[in-house]
Each structure stands twice: as C-alpha cells, then as structure tokens.
Design an enzyme around this catalytic site. Structure first.
Site, PDB file in Angstrom:
ATOM      1  CG  ASN A 108     -43.521  63.662  24.637  1.00 28.77           C
ATOM      2  OD1 ASN A 108     -43.089  62.946  23.746  1.00 28.77           O
ATOM      3  ND2 ASN A 108     -42.782  64.044  25.665  1.00 28.77           N
ATOM      4  CG  ASN A 161     -39.772  64.802  21.573  1.00 23.99           C
ATOM      5  OD1 ASN A 161     -38.815  64.047  21.641  1.00 23.99           O
ATOM      6  ND2 ASN A 161     -40.756  64.786  22.446  1.00 23.99           N
ATOM      7  CG  ASP A 217     -42.747  60.125  26.500  1.00 20.80           C
ATOM      8  OD1 ASP A 217     -42.913  60.484  25.320  1.00 20.80           O
ATOM      9  OD2 ASP A 217     -41.625  59.866  26.959  1.00 20.80           O
ATOM     10  NE  ARG A 275     -34.265  65.489  21.136  1.00 23.95           N
ATOM     11  CZ  ARG A 275     -35.328  64.764  21.493  1.00 23.95           C
ATOM     12  NH1 ARG A 275     -36.183  64.315  20.579  1.00 23.95           N
ATOM     13  NH2 ARG A 275     -35.571  64.481  22.754  1.00 23.95           N
ATOM     14  CG  ASP A 293     -29.583  72.336  26.007  1.00 25.45           C
ATOM     15  OD1 ASP A 293     -30.751  72.585  25.608  1.00 25.45           O
ATOM     16  OD2 ASP A 293     -28.742  73.233  26.229  1.00 25.45           O
TER      17      ASP A 293
END
Length: 191
Positions: free
Chosen positions: A51, A4, A99, A2, A22
């Site tokens: 990130n 991010n 993050d 995916r 996962d």
C-alpha cells in the site's frame, strides 16, 4: 497478479505496486514508472500486500507499506533518478494493517488502519500523534483536501465482512489542523 495502489511523486514519476490476487506472501513488487526516461523499473519485491506509497513535500522521503507485515518504512528518495535508500522501520502498526496513506504539510504520515477502525497521524520521527476513530473497522483510502487542504477524507470497505453494516463502504470526512500537500501530477516529459 494485480495492481493495488499508486501515485506520482513530486518529480512526476509514477509509482505503483502489485500483489497476488490470493495474497501469496512476498509475491508483490513496487515499480517506478517513467517520468521522462520511458522505462519502468522494479524497485523492490518481496511485498505481500503493498500500500502507498506516499511522499513528503520535496519527494526525498517515500513511505511504502506492506499491510501484511505492519510497518511503514520511510526510504530516502533521490529526486534526480528516483533511487531509494534503505528503509528504516519508524511506524509500526500491530493492531491492524496500514492501508491508504498520505503526508501532510508538516511531514507527518497519515495512514488508514484496516481492521482497527482508525486513521492515525505519525510524526516524522514515527511517534503517534493523532488517532481518529471511525464507526467502521475497515478504513482503506485517505486523502487531505477541500478548499484549504484541511479536510481528511476516508473511504471504508465492505469486502470480507460477513455482515457489512450500513456505513461499511461509505466515505467519511473530518477537519484536521494541518493541511495536506497538493497532489503531485505525473509528467510524461521532462519539465
């Protein structure tokens, strides 16, 4: 897999990173999308939880982070083609995970620290400058905005918490001394 996180650099290129659903170690990559060339390029791979990235004012320094490993390594970025130099560890986060990130007008890196309940401002040399404590442990996204660019907005997350509190998943704001940079826009054609 995916996607991010992502952003446009000051030269109009779009950067985005991918990871495994996962969290498989080293399965993620960072991509540079076209500004005007029409080609998407995998810039580097071997990232677990990517990130950022965040860019300085002129787009010559890019900060990506691998939240699973802790460092944010600034890379020199070529404004002509988006090529990256080798990254050097300058910001190390050992008590949480970097993050969401942004860079302010003085070139300092702001990062949400997932798991620590903090947003931190690191000076361009990697020195910790400011720490803002939040009442929740999972700050995720940040940006500097408002009329004068000096309001820090912080989103928090509820995911993975056994008993989320009433402010997990909320948006917080705080006034800061140094404003943010204007948000760069993606350009699909050469300016």
């Amino acid at each position: 897999m995916r996607m991010n996180d992502g952003c446009a650099d000051p030269h109009g290129r779009f950067w985005a990173d991918s990871m495994a659903y996962d969290g498989t170690p080293d399965a993620g990559s960072l991509y540079r999308g076209p500004a005007w060339s029409g080609a998407v390029t995998r810039v580097f791979e071997g990232i677990t939880i990517p990130n950022g990235p965040a860019f300085d004012r002129d787009g010559t320094t890019m900060y990506p982070a691998d939240s699973a490993r802790g460092p944010a390594r600034p890379h020199s970025a070529d404004p002509r083609d988006g090529g990256l130099g080798a990254g050097e560890e300058s910001v190390r986060v050992d008590d949480g995970s970097p993050d969401g990130m942004t860079v302010d007008a003085e070139g300092a890196l702001w990062t949400a620290v997932w798991g620590a309940g903090e947003v931190r401002r690191y000076l361009p040399d990697g020195t910790l400058g400011t720490v803002l404590r939040l009442p929740e442990t999972q700050p995720a996204g940040i940006c500097l905005g408002g009329d004068d660019g000096s309001t820090l907005y912080v989103t928090t997350a509820r995911v993975g918490l056994p008993e989320p509190g009433p402010l997990d998943g909320a948006v917080f704001r705080a006034r800061v001394e140094v404003p943010g940079l204007p948000t760069a826009a993606y350009r699909s054609t050469e300016a």
